[in-house]
Design a protein around this motif. Structure first.
Motif, PDB file in Angstrom:
ATOM      1  N   THR A 396       6.917   5.675   0.100  1.00 58.23           N
ATOM      2  CA  THR A 396       5.544   4.735   0.352  1.00 58.23           C
ATOM      3  C   THR A 396       4.590   5.956   1.532  1.00 58.23           C
ATOM      4  O   THR A 396       3.728   5.596   1.336  1.00 58.23           O
ATOM      5  CB  THR A 396       5.732   3.723  -0.540  1.00 58.23           C
ATOM      6  N   ASP A 397       5.053   5.088   2.445  1.00 60.91           N
ATOM      7  CA  ASP A 397       4.461   6.291   2.912  1.00 60.91           C
ATOM      8  C   ASP A 397       3.896   7.472   3.155  1.00 60.91           C
ATOM      9  O   ASP A 397       2.736   7.183   3.657  1.00 60.91           O
ATOM     10  CB  ASP A 397       5.234   5.814   5.235  1.00 60.91           C
ATOM     11  N   PHE A 398       4.583   8.176   2.635  1.00 51.23           N
ATOM     12  CA  PHE A 398       4.025   8.946   2.968  1.00 51.23           C
ATOM     13  C   PHE A 398       2.976   9.499   2.057  1.00 51.23           C
ATOM     14  O   PHE A 398       2.335  10.278   1.604  1.00 51.23           O
ATOM     15  CB  PHE A 398       5.030  10.941   2.605  1.00 51.23           C
ATOM     16  N   GLY A 399       3.520   8.543   0.556  1.00 55.67           N
ATOM     17  CA  GLY A 399       3.153   8.905  -0.804  1.00 55.67           C
ATOM     18  C   GLY A 399       1.422   8.422  -0.170  1.00 55.67           C
ATOM     19  O   GLY A 399       0.157   8.450  -0.675  1.00 55.67           O
ATOM     20  N   PHE A 400       1.222   7.169   0.429  1.00 49.87           N
ATOM     21  CA  PHE A 400       0.220   6.971   0.730  1.00 49.87           C
ATOM     22  C   PHE A 400      -0.795   7.834   1.530  1.00 49.87           C
ATOM     23  O   PHE A 400      -2.005   7.904   1.672  1.00 49.87           O
ATOM     24  CB  PHE A 400      -0.092   5.238   1.636  1.00 49.87           C
ATOM     25  N   GLU A 401      -0.197   8.142   2.870  1.00 49.56           N
ATOM     26  CA  GLU A 401      -1.059   9.099   3.857  1.00 49.56           C
ATOM     27  C   GLU A 401      -1.506  10.640   2.587  1.00 49.56           C
ATOM     28  O   GLU A 401      -2.120  11.121   2.977  1.00 49.56           O
ATOM     29  CB  GLU A 401       0.348   9.649   4.766  1.00 49.56           C
ATOM     30  N   SER A 402      -0.596  10.745   2.034  1.00 50.12           N
ATOM     31  CA  SER A 402      -1.346  11.730   0.623  1.00 50.12           C
ATOM     32  C   SER A 402      -2.438  11.451  -0.035  1.00 50.12           C
ATOM     33  O   SER A 402      -3.420  12.188   0.355  1.00 50.12           O
ATOM     34  CB  SER A 402       0.542  12.564  -0.478  1.00 50.12           C
ATOM     35  N   ALA A 403      -2.169  10.556  -0.265  1.00 51.99           N
ATOM     36  CA  ALA A 403      -3.171  10.139  -1.476  1.00 51.99           C
ATOM     37  C   ALA A 403      -4.769   9.892   0.173  1.00 51.99           C
ATOM     38  O   ALA A 403      -5.854  10.338  -0.962  1.00 51.99           O
ATOM     39  CB  ALA A 403      -3.295   8.868  -1.897  1.00 51.99           C
TER      40      ALA A 403
END
Length: 580
Positions: A396-403
């Motif tokens: 979820t951290d990487f997911g938000f950073e990716s978004a």
């Protein structure tokens, strides 16, 4: 916006060449192979891209509404849910005893990825139902199972988890909801819960709430919490479920994102419920649901990142800005610019390795449930427990950073509603918060999961990664990522030793950095396995190139993380609370 393309080619590659799916299924005695799994995922992708994706923006703009005490979901959601249920998707991985298809959990997790990519708000309805059904199956009486599980597994009814209160979030010991025996085997549940996803809606006939509450004279703290099954509709004399229970929606939370998902304030006014599991053991029963949900939430981050990557890549191929690096051409598509490629590669380096790690974890969960050998089941279950906080928090951290990076590719167009990127950013943010904040997940990893079996579970995982990396290092295409991940693994092992026996402050001060270090090593491990897969197609060549990018540009974060972990808690705790 471009239409979502389900990553079925990637799924098939992982099943055949990275995760040894056919062999794993043979070990479990399951009559499922890569061809069948690929066909299921292909059909799931069609549902997500053709049915769920088109109603995502409308769902965000309309939101769920509270009308005369009842929740109304956005237009198109009820029809989409009926199509989802009629297609058998709600029962995909559920136990056949209750009407499920019993397919491997890896297919469920990758379906969750595609649902999250196309319509995160929608995916919460079946996801929460699945978790509630698992808790009921594991802990409820046979009568409750027979009464509620078939309809929940089929999707005819849905589920919700009611834990949080205004004064009791992470610290559930503070909850005040009460349950008083009625004298007939049922209980009267009274209290208010907040942040209840899918607490009420118009998609189906009944909603089964699992509610944490205290019995009279219960011990203080978490040892005095029990779990109760509280349905929206109670059984009538004719065997139907038409009697409205005394529970109601007090309000819908006004949220940053996931607007189509009804997040409710729920009031229980002596609502009829039944005890699930043993008295005062409700938290243990609820964790059956929460652990399943934490994996699902991690996959939400992965799904959002994958969808945002597709949109950003499509835009970067078409958007003309600036000149070529040699100045000879212009304007050129922005995908030619190094900084744009850097952002896209950062996202892709997470998404493809995250998809592989999710698949590997799901296979361990299948082993934990179905392997004929008890020792093998126990070992797999321990690995899943170790990796659950990593998947939830890091993805979820990487997911938000990716978004956010995908939004940046669009420049100003990413900030306006037209292209849909700002919704990805808003929707992705909640995944870092609910089902246990990511800081709590990191503390769970450091304070509890590393200590399992005296540290033997973590060490067995490190040994597994080390062996795979050594094997992959012998293959030229995987040598760079394998060698660099091996060095990162050494840093992870050193950090693990340093954390043993540390104080609460010492663990809390470095837990988030440690979890990220753990996650990067795990993703590097998956990249090594993917780069080592034989093949000379453009698909395989791209895997090897992205593996090298991850090794050279993403993995070096581990050095800074290791240094931060080694610094300990002194600089964190030395500052007086009064100075903040």
């Amino acid at each position: 916006m471009i239409d979502y393309a389900a990553p079925v080619e990637d799924y098939r590659f992982l099943l055949r060449q990275v995760l040894n799916f056919d062999s794993a299924m043979a070990d479990l005695g399951k009559d499922v192979d890569t061809d069948l799994a690929g066909a299921v995922l292909e059909e799931a992708g069609k549902l997500c891209s053709k049915t769920l994706g088109p109603i995502n923006r409308n769902g965000d703009e309309q939101g769920s509404r509270l009308v005369d005490g009842e929740v109304r979901t956005p237009s198109g959601f009820a029809d989409a849910y009926r199509e989802f249920v009629d297609g058998g998707w709600a029962a995909l991985s559920a136990d056949s005893q209750w009407g499920g298809q019993g397919l491997p959990f890896i297919l469920q997790l990758w379906l969750d990825e595609m649902m999250s990519a196309t319509n995160l708000s929608f995916g919460l309805f079946p996801g929460l139902t699945r978790g509630a059904a698992e808790a009921i199956a594991a802990h409820a009486s046979e009568e409750l199972k027979a009464t509620y599980l078939p309809s929940m597994v089929s999707g005819e009814w849905t589920g919700a988890m009611a834990l949080t209160e205004s004064g009791a979030g992470t610290d559930l010991a503070l909850l005040k909801t009460r349950a008083v025996p009625n004298g007939d085997g049922a209980y009267a549940v009274s209290g208010q819960k907040i942040f209840i996803s899918s607490g009420d809606h118009d998609l189906c006939g009944n909603i089964i709430h699992l509610v944490l509450a205290r019995l009279p004279n219960a011990p203080d703290g978490i040892k005095g919490i029990s779990l109760f099954l509280v349905p929206k509709f109670l059984p009538d004399d004719a065997g139907g479920f038409t009697v409205r229970n005394t529970m109601s929606v007090g309000a819908l939370e006004q949220k940053m994102g996931i607007h189509a998902q009804p997040t409710c304030v729920m009031n229980y006014d002596e609502a009829t419920g039944w005890l699930v599991g043993e008295p005062h053991r409700g938290l243990a029963a609820m964790f059956t649901m929460m652990n399943a949900e934490r994996l699902m939430v991690g996959i939400q981050g992965l799904g959002i990142a994958g969808a945002a990557y597709q949109q950003a890549t499509g835009y970067a191929r078409e958007r003309l800005q600036g000149r070529s690096a040699d100045g000879a051409r212009g304007p050129v598509a922005i995908i030619e610019h190094a900084d744009v490629r850097r952002m896209l590669l950062n996202i892709r380096a997470f998404v493809e390795a995250g998809r592989a790690l999710a698949g590997w974890t799901a296979l361990q969960l299948d082993r934990a449930h179905s392997h004929p050998d008890a020792q093998a089941r126990a070992e797999a279950n321990a690995l899943v427990a170790l990796l659950t906080p990593v998947v939830k928090a890091a993805f979820t951290d990487f997911g938000f950073e990716s978004a956010v990076q995908a939004q940046q590719v669009f420049g100003g167009h990413g900030y306006i509603r037209e292209w849909g990127m700002e919704q990805y950013v808003r929707d992705a943010r909640i995944a870092q918060i609910y089902e246990g904040t990511n800081g709590v997940q990191a503390i769970d990893l450091v304070g509890r999961k590393l200590a399992m079996a005296g540290g033997a579970v973590a060490e067995s995982f490190f040994n597994l990664v080390e062996a795979d990396l050594a094997q992959a290092a012998q293959i030229e295409a995987a040598s760079v990522v394998s060698r660099r991940t091996s060095k990162a693994l050494e840093l992870l092992r050193e950090a693990t030793v340093g954390l043993r026996g540390g104080s609460i402050d010492a663990q809390g001060a470095v837990a988030v950095d440690y979890l990220r270090l753990f996650a990067l090593v795990s993703l590097g491990w998956m990249w090594a396995r993917m780069a080592a897969a034989p093949g000379d197609t453009p698909f395989h060549a791209a895997k090897k190139q992205v593996a090298d990018y991850f090794a050279m540009r993403v993995l070096p974060q581990v050095d800074g993380l290791a240094s931060s972990i080694a610094a300990g808690e002194e600089t964190v705790m030395a500052i007086s609370a009064d100075t903040f």
